[in-house]
Scaffold this active site. Structure first.
Site: not given
Ligand code: FBP
Length: 238
Positions: A20, A12, A190, A133, A164, A217-218, A135
């Site tokens: 964060d 993060h 998460g 992801y 993931k 993470g968070r 996006r």
């Molecule tokens: P979190 O559980 O905090 O969402 O972390 C998962 C993750 O995929 C991290 O590996 C990455 O830093 C973050 O989310 C990216 O989040 P986003 O692109 O949604 O801002």
């Protein structure tokens, strides 16, 4: 390494920046201590932190994330690798991680780079974890169950060992999402910090629907209860 349970994400600082973190969790030593106490199933780090803080003696498998982008730039998302399979092996990693922003105007560059990294990882017996992801301006809502299921299927087509995905905004048909991962293992991210009870409830639903774990993470490092939450999540998925 075990492809189920809890993967603790700590990239993060690059993805979101220091906002964060607070005075405790800004320090990687804190995360390593949590990871060790809770015996997480894997730790996800970027090269700089891995090199300076990680050691195999910790007894926790390392997933080295090879690409990462900042949140400083607007526009279509793209993230290309700035580390390699070879360097991941040097750092003691058992797996490499890579994010593809499907739907972005730049998706084909990331898909192509991922394909090469995947084949390199296979040569050396490393596992491959894909952050799948969707996006960019073509994606209206990346938490829409249809988009999340598509993300799962894309990861399976690409051959990832672990895919993931975002947790969907409607979890009434989670099984349809997990089934789209085919023989790959599906992990949920998460996201922003939520109530501990809600997180556990999500994990129970996810496990029941056939997901293999959380890569999170968070919700861990922003909690005062980090070790206990990881242990609870592990017991749900194992
Ligand atoms: P979190 O559980 O905090 O969402 O972390 C998962 C993750 O995929 C991290 O590996 C990455 O830093 C973050 O989310 C990216 O989040 P986003 O692109 O949604 O801002």
């Amino acid at each position: 390494m075990k492809l189920s349970g809890v993967f603790l994400a700590y990239d993060h600082g690059f993805e979101h920046g220091p906002t964060d973190f607070d005075n405790l969790n800004y320090n990687p030593e804190y995360i390593l201590d949590v990871a060790k106490k809770a015996e997480v199933d894997a730790l996800i780090l970027l090269k700089g932190v891995a090199e300076k803080y990680y050691s195999k003696d910790l007894g926790i498998p390392l997933i080295l994330k090879l690409n990462s982008k900042t949140s400083l730039r607007e526009g279509e998302p793209i993230s290309l690798a700035w580390s390699s399979v070879e360097y991941a092996i040097k750092l003691g990693a058992e797996a490499v991680g890579y994010t593809i922003y499907f739907g972005s105007e730049e998706e084909s560059r990331m898909i192509s780079e991922f394909g090469k990294i995947y084949e390199e990882a296979r040569k050396y017996g490393l596992k491959v974890v894909l952050w799948s992801y969707p996006r960019g301006k073509s994606i209206n809502n990346d938490e829409d169950p249809k988009i999340v299921a598509y993300a799962a299927r894309l990861g399976a087509e690409l051959g990832a060992d672990v895919i993931k995905v975002k947790y969907p905004n409607d979890d009434s048909n989670l099984e349809w999402i997990t089934k789209n991962a085919l023989k790959s293992k599906l992990f949920f991210a998460g996201g922003k910090k939520i109530e501990e009870g809600n997180l556990i409830e999500r994990a129970e639903k996810a496990a029941k629907a056939g997901a293999s774990g959380f890569a999170i993470g968070r919700n861990i490092f922003q909690s005062k209860n980090a070790v206990e939450i990881i242990k609870s999540l592990k017991s749900i998925f194992h």
